[in-house]
Design a protein around this motif. Structure first.
Motif, mmCIF file in Angstrom:
data_model
loop_
_atom_site.group_PDB
_atom_site.id
_atom_site.type_symbol
_atom_site.label_atom_id
_atom_site.label_comp_id
_atom_site.label_asym_id
_atom_site.label_seq_id
_atom_site.Cartn_x
_atom_site.Cartn_y
_atom_site.Cartn_z
ATOM 1 N N ASN A 1 5.202 66.128 15.370
ATOM 2 C CA ASN A 1 6.575 66.215 15.898
ATOM 3 C C ASN A 1 7.235 64.844 16.010
ATOM 4 N N ALA A 2 6.415 63.830 16.223
ATOM 5 C CA ALA A 2 6.950 62.480 16.357
ATOM 6 C C ALA A 2 7.177 61.833 14.985
ATOM 7 N N VAL A 3 6.541 62.407 13.974
ATOM 8 C CA VAL A 3 6.584 61.800 12.638
ATOM 9 C C VAL A 3 7.678 62.416 11.773
ATOM 10 N N GLY A 4 7.847 63.731 11.914
ATOM 11 C CA GLY A 4 8.817 64.427 11.048
ATOM 12 C C GLY A 4 8.169 64.763 9.718
ATOM 13 N N THR A 5 8.832 64.420 8.640
ATOM 14 C CA THR A 5 8.306 64.746 7.309
ATOM 15 C C THR A 5 7.168 63.794 6.940
ATOM 16 N N LEU A 6 6.115 64.368 6.359
ATOM 17 C CA LEU A 6 4.992 63.544 5.892
ATOM 18 C C LEU A 6 5.228 63.168 4.431
ATOM 19 N N PRO A 7 5.157 61.895 4.088
ATOM 20 C CA PRO A 7 5.328 61.533 2.676
ATOM 21 C C PRO A 7 4.177 62.038 1.806
ATOM 22 N N LEU A 8 2.997 62.205 2.428
ATOM 23 C CA LEU A 8 1.797 62.561 1.658
ATOM 24 C C LEU A 8 0.864 63.379 2.533
ATOM 25 N N TYR A 9 0.344 64.470 1.955
ATOM 26 C CA TYR A 9 -0.696 65.254 2.628
ATOM 27 C C TYR A 9 -1.838 65.461 1.645
ATOM 28 N N VAL A 10 -3.053 65.138 2.051
ATOM 29 C CA VAL A 10 -4.223 65.242 1.173
ATOM 30 C C VAL A 10 -5.242 66.161 1.831
ATOM 31 N N ASP A 11 -5.663 67.192 1.101
ATOM 32 C CA ASP A 11 -6.596 68.163 1.681
ATOM 33 C C ASP A 11 -7.412 68.828 0.577
ATOM 34 N N GLY A 12 -8.518 69.420 0.967
ATOM 35 C CA GLY A 12 -9.367 70.155 0.040
ATOM 36 C C GLY A 12 -8.917 71.597 -0.106
ATOM 37 N N ALA A 13 -9.746 72.415 -0.759
ATOM 38 C CA ALA A 13 -9.447 73.845 -0.918
ATOM 39 C C ALA A 13 -10.739 74.598 -1.202
ATOM 40 N N ASP A 14 -10.700 75.882 -0.935
ATOM 41 C CA ASP A 14 -11.841 76.753 -1.258
ATOM 42 C C ASP A 14 -11.716 77.312 -2.664
ATOM 43 N N GLU A 15 -10.496 77.555 -3.096
ATOM 44 C CA GLU A 15 -10.214 77.960 -4.483
ATOM 45 C C GLU A 15 -8.838 77.428 -4.859
ATOM 46 N N ALA A 16 -8.677 77.161 -6.155
ATOM 47 C CA ALA A 16 -7.361 76.759 -6.681
ATOM 48 C C ALA A 16 -7.186 77.420 -8.030
ATOM 49 N N ASN A 17 -5.966 77.862 -8.324
ATOM 50 C CA ASN A 17 -5.709 78.400 -9.670
ATOM 51 C C ASN A 17 -4.880 77.381 -10.465
ATOM 52 N N PRO A 18 -4.671 77.617 -11.742
ATOM 53 C CA PRO A 18 -3.970 76.609 -12.553
ATOM 54 C C PRO A 18 -2.529 76.368 -12.121
ATOM 55 N N TYR A 19 -1.975 77.279 -11.297
ATOM 56 C CA TYR A 19 -0.610 77.082 -10.782
ATOM 57 C C TYR A 19 -0.621 76.265 -9.484
#
Ligand code: 5RP
Length: 219
Positions: free
Chosen positions: A71-89
């Motif tokens: 709430n103090a930051v507002g928009t994040l320029p970058l978010y980095v996270d993992g995933a359990d599954e990802a598709n080509p989209y």
């Protein structure tokens, strides 16, 4: 090559997106932990981080990285996270570690969402990994019945409470051919807090560690 080494390679590749003076959004899980550990090496040139879980917040603090309130930051320029599954989209299933709600908030608040994973997470059709759904405890039965009507088999994640005080139903046997439609449908069930389907806001870039280097989607 071990999956953990491929996760680390993906995390290293994500470091190229970290710019001086940034506040970086950070996800949860073993791949995100590699990224947090790498961020420690550049902590003097970033302004802090926003964490998607109590566990990641603690790991960041242990490295001397300031953890800030979104709430103090507002928009994040970058978010980095993992995933359990990802598709080509670049649509994802997330929440294996139970942090899906704060992860979805951070992803929605980010200008650039980089998903890091080992290449085993890339699938043609999402749904082999059980879809996590965070639910208000009182609505467990109601939500489970609705999930069965949609063809899923919900299983209560035993002995687990999210950082937000809720339960998780892991939904098996879904073949998710239309991720955006399913995400919208599930979001409308009363008692559902968050669906671990990240399709309306997919990742912008997938970085997949593999035996031959890091693959980038889109190339
Ligand atoms: C946590 C998540 C994680 O990103 C997902 O479970 C992947 O974990 P890992 O990086 O350990 O393979 O969504 O809620």
């Amino acid at each position: 090559m071990e999956p953990d080494q491929m996760k680390k390679m993906a995390a290293e590749a994500a470091m190229a997106y970290v710019e001086n003076g940034m506040i970086v959004g950070v996800g949860t899980g073993s791949t995100a932990n590699h990224f947090i550990d790498l961020l420690a090496g550049v902590r003097s040139r970033i302004d802090g981080a926003v964490a998607s879980s109590e566990a990641s917040a603690q790991r960041l603090r242990d490295h001397g990285i300031a953890v800030l309130d979104l709430n103090a930051v507002g928009t994040l320029p970058l978010y980095v996270d993992g995933a359990d599954e990802a598709n080509p989209y670049r649509q994802l299933i997330k929440g294996g570690g139970g942090a899906l709600t704060r992860e979805k908030i951070a992803a929605a608040a980010s200008e650039k969402f980089i998903c890091i994973a080992d290449e085993s997470k890339l699938v043609d059709v999402l749904g082999r990994f059980p879809l996590p759904v965070e639910v208000i405890p009182m609505a467990r039965g109601l939500v489970a019945r609705e999930l069965v009507k949609l063809g899923g088999q919900p299983i209560l994640r035993q002995g687990f409470t999210t950082d937000n005080g809720h339960i998780i139903l892991d939904v098996h046997n879904l073949e998710i051919l239309e991720p955006i439609t399913l995400e919208t449908q599930l979001n409308q069930i009363p008692g559902v807090v968050t669906v671990g389907l990240f399709a309306q806001r997919p990742a912008d870039v997938l970085l997949l560690g593999s035996g031959t280097g890091v693959k980038r989607v889109p190339m």
